[in-house]
Design an enzyme around this catalytic site. Structure first.
Site, PDB file in Angstrom:
ATOM      1  N   HIS A   1       0.840  -1.199   0.000  1.00  0.00           N
ATOM      2  CA  HIS A   1       0.000   0.000   0.000  1.00  0.00           C
ATOM      3  C   HIS A   1       0.876   1.249   0.000  1.00  0.00           C
ATOM      4  O   HIS A   1       1.929   1.285   0.651  1.00  0.00           O
ATOM      5  CB  HIS A   1      -0.922   0.021   1.224  1.00  0.00           C
ATOM      6  CG  HIS A   1      -2.176  -0.757   1.024  1.00  0.00           C
ATOM      7  ND1 HIS A   1      -3.379  -0.169   0.728  1.00  0.00           N
ATOM      8  CD2 HIS A   1      -2.398  -2.093   1.045  1.00  0.00           C
ATOM      9  CE1 HIS A   1      -4.309  -1.102   0.588  1.00  0.00           C
ATOM     10  NE2 HIS A   1      -3.741  -2.282   0.777  1.00  0.00           N
TER      11      HIS A   1
ATOM     12  N   SER B   1      -6.219   3.556  -5.905  1.00  0.00           N
ATOM     13  CA  SER B   1      -5.669   4.380  -4.825  1.00  0.00           C
ATOM     14  C   SER B   1      -5.760   5.865  -5.156  1.00  0.00           C
ATOM     15  O   SER B   1      -6.027   6.694  -4.278  1.00  0.00           O
ATOM     16  CB  SER B   1      -4.213   3.983  -4.559  1.00  0.00           C
ATOM     17  OG  SER B   1      -4.149   2.720  -3.930  1.00  0.00           O
TER      18      SER B   1
ATOM     19  N   GLU C   1      -9.313   6.901  -4.517  1.00  0.00           N
ATOM     20  CA  GLU C   1      -9.633   6.866  -3.087  1.00  0.00           C
ATOM     21  C   GLU C   1      -9.017   8.055  -2.355  1.00  0.00           C
ATOM     22  O   GLU C   1      -9.680   8.712  -1.535  1.00  0.00           O
ATOM     23  CB  GLU C   1      -9.154   5.532  -2.500  1.00  0.00           C
ATOM     24  CG  GLU C   1     -10.011   4.354  -2.940  1.00  0.00           C
ATOM     25  CD  GLU C   1      -9.307   3.012  -2.808  1.00  0.00           C
ATOM     26  OE1 GLU C   1      -9.942   1.989  -3.123  1.00  0.00           O
ATOM     27  OE2 GLU C   1      -8.120   2.988  -2.409  1.00  0.00           O
ATOM     28  N   GLN C   2      -7.759   8.339  -2.643  1.00  0.00           N
ATOM     29  CA  GLN C   2      -7.126   9.465  -1.953  1.00  0.00           C
ATOM     30  C   GLN C   2      -7.755  10.792  -2.368  1.00  0.00           C
ATOM     31  O   GLN C   2      -7.922  11.699  -1.555  1.00  0.00           O
ATOM     32  CB  GLN C   2      -5.618   9.460  -2.206  1.00  0.00           C
ATOM     33  CG  GLN C   2      -4.914   8.243  -1.597  1.00  0.00           C
ATOM     34  CD  GLN C   2      -3.442   8.465  -1.310  1.00  0.00           C
ATOM     35  OE1 GLN C   2      -2.983   9.604  -1.193  1.00  0.00           O
ATOM     36  NE2 GLN C   2      -2.700   7.367  -1.161  1.00  0.00           N
TER      37      GLN C   2
ATOM     38  N   PHE D   1       0.825   3.465   7.022  1.00  0.00           N
ATOM     39  CA  PHE D   1      -0.460   3.701   7.681  1.00  0.00           C
ATOM     40  C   PHE D   1      -1.576   3.453   6.667  1.00  0.00           C
ATOM     41  O   PHE D   1      -1.572   4.035   5.573  1.00  0.00           O
ATOM     42  CB  PHE D   1      -0.533   5.137   8.191  1.00  0.00           C
ATOM     43  CG  PHE D   1      -1.858   5.506   8.803  1.00  0.00           C
ATOM     44  CD1 PHE D   1      -2.200   5.078  10.077  1.00  0.00           C
ATOM     45  CD2 PHE D   1      -2.780   6.275   8.087  1.00  0.00           C
ATOM     46  CE1 PHE D   1      -3.424   5.419  10.641  1.00  0.00           C
ATOM     47  CE2 PHE D   1      -3.999   6.618   8.642  1.00  0.00           C
ATOM     48  CZ  PHE D   1      -4.319   6.189   9.929  1.00  0.00           C
TER      49      PHE D   1
ATOM     50  N   VAL E   1      -9.928   5.441   3.248  1.00  0.00           N
ATOM     51  CA  VAL E   1     -10.132   6.890   3.183  1.00  0.00           C
ATOM     52  C   VAL E   1     -11.552   7.254   2.768  1.00  0.00           C
ATOM     53  O   VAL E   1     -12.060   8.319   3.129  1.00  0.00           O
ATOM     54  CB  VAL E   1      -9.111   7.554   2.230  1.00  0.00           C
ATOM     55  CG1 VAL E   1      -7.703   7.387   2.769  1.00  0.00           C
ATOM     56  CG2 VAL E   1      -9.228   6.981   0.821  1.00  0.00           C
TER      57      VAL E   1
END
Length: 471
Positions: free
Chosen positions: A371, A388, A391-392, A423, A427
């Site tokens: 990740h 990703s 999502e971010q 981490f 999200v």
């Protein structure tokens, strides 16, 4: 492929509202099975007499000979029971669907004429009312074709609905492959019609019933008086009617037989039920052909590519990125006992998570380290996966202020130094502020706790990704 064909999902927790015509709260489907003259009988070329669904307690076949008492009970259904039911339904203008055994229809022309004059639907109940469970596939296919041919010859038009009853595991598929049926009733799996796919054919299934059925007068445990039959029908009606009032209208099938419910002491319960049901507003009494037409027009089948039917290459290509840069999870999941239960986002998520959870700690660590950092260097270099990146962006991590970006970079570095993996948080369940707050809290946890938490977040991310792709 290791596949499990049974569909135990159906419509799930939120079934559709049937949206019956004129706002009806319930559709009551009355079915009259016409089997008299189509049952096992030495006269019909069978090995022995009938032994199923009569008033003879503990009846057994008589091999190689006629069973006069059994025959006379079936004869009652044709001679008296049918006409009592005909008077009942026609006097009320209540539509009926006939499940007609083709050979029985051929031996009862006056009853067929009365069915047609009443505008009842005459569906097929097979060629003969016999057991099919051990019938070879080719023989059953031929029997279906002959049932259609004989039915068409006797009735004047081919049947558009089908119910075998004493069916084999092949029956529904073979009838669907025949290609001419608007509906098939050899299922007891729902309170609503539903679709099944057989090759290129979308086949409507209108489930039937073995419990709201007068056959229980001839089985144990069962009904012993008309009042019991009435009470069961009433209770079923009340529950389904209430569901319809709540916006989830259903179908209520009632199964009848001339030689059973046609008896005076039994039909009294049916009469009471009709009085009760017809005393309610917004009750629809359709033929099954009417249900089929409504469902096809208002709830047409929607096909989609089903995970359980994909070969391994297609499956991995489609779902290999659900767990970040870890296609091995999809590769392993494809080997599970997949089926209709896994053709939804929830079902496939369960299969993929099983492979993630059963992997070694090192393999799961590999998923975590695959990740990217949140708002990290890969994001700045636009080197994230498409998933990703989206999502971010959903949490506005692609439009941080310089101060926010600096805070994320420091937290990322400190977290990885302490725990050994990035981490990870779903999200899409969060905002920029809640992500920062969780970051600051979780960085203080011990690594075992964070490993467990991160794995759960990985599963949640996978779930959200699948919900973008599947029902």
């Amino acid at each position: 492929m290791n596949r499990y064909p049974r569909d135990m999902i159906g419509y799930g927790a939120n079934p559709p509202d049937a949206a019956w015509p004129n706002g009806a709260k319930i559709a009551v489907s009355l079915v009259l099975n016409y089997e008299e003259g189509g049952e096992n009988n030495f006269l019909h070329g069978d090995a022995g007499s009938e032994a199923f669904l009569s008033d003879i307690a503990g009846a057994a076949p008589w091999p190689g000979k006629r069973h006069w008492n059994m025959e006379s009970i079936y004869d009652y259904g044709a001679r008296a029971g049918f006409w009592r039911l005909h008077r009942l339904f026609t006097s009320r203008g209540t539509p009926v669907t006939i499940y007609g055994v083709a050979t029985a229809l051929a031996r009862n022309p006056e009853q067929v004429a009365a069915m047609k004059a009443a505008d009842w639907e005459i569906a097929s109940h097979g060629l003969k009312w016999v057991e099919h469970k051990d019938m070879p596939e080719a023989e059953e296919r031929a029997a279906i074709a002959e049932a259609v041919r004989l039915h068409t010859e006797v009735v004047g038009e081919r049947p558009r609905g089908w119910y075998t009853g004493r069916c084999s595991v092949n029956t529904v598929r073979l009838v669907a492959e025949e290609g001419g049926f608007d509906w098939i009733a050899d299922a007891y799996d729902d309170d609503l019609p539903h679709w099944m796919e057989f090759g290129d054919r979308d086949q409507l299934i209108i489930p039937y019933t073995l419990e709201a059925n007068d056959m229980r007068f001839a089985t144990a445990p069962g009904y012993i008086e008309g009042q019991q039959f009435f009470q069961y029908l009433k209770d079923s009606f009340d529950v389904l009617y209430a569901e319809g009032q709540a916006g989830a209208a259903k179908m209520f099938s009632i199964g009848l037989h001339c030689r059973l419910i046609g008896r005076p002491g039994k039909i009294a319960g049916l009469m009471r039920f009709l009085d009760y049901a017809q005393g309610h507003a917004d009750v629809w009494f359709p033929r099954r052909m009417d249900i089929a037409a409504h469902w096809a027009a208002n709830h047409p089948h929607q096909r989609y590519e089903r995970p359980s039917q994909m070969d391994a290459a297609r499956f991995v290509a489609q779902y290999g990125s659900i767990f970040e840069h870890s296609p091995w999870i999809a590769e392993r999941a494809h080997g599970l006992e997949l089926g209709p239960a896994h053709d939804s986002a929830t079902g496939l998520h369960n299969a993929l998570c099983r492979m993630f959870r059963s992997a070694s700690a090192a393999e799961r660590m590999g998923v975590l380290t695959a990740h990217p950092d949140l708002a990290g260097k890969l994001a700045a270099a636009k080197r994230l996966t498409a998933e990703s990146t989206a999502e971010q962006a959903s949490a506005a991590l692609d439009s941080l202020t310089d101060a926010e970006r600096s805070a994320f970079e420091k937290l990322n570095t400190d977290y990885v130094v302490k725990h050994g993996f990035p981490f990870i948080i779903a999200v899409r369940d969060n905002t920029k502020d809640s992500i920062l707050a969780a970051f600051k809290t979780r960085i203080g946890n011990d690594t075992d706790t964070e490993f467990t938490t991160a794995c759960k977040q990985v599963e949640r991310i996978a779930e959200l990704r699948l919900k973008d792709m599947l029902p």
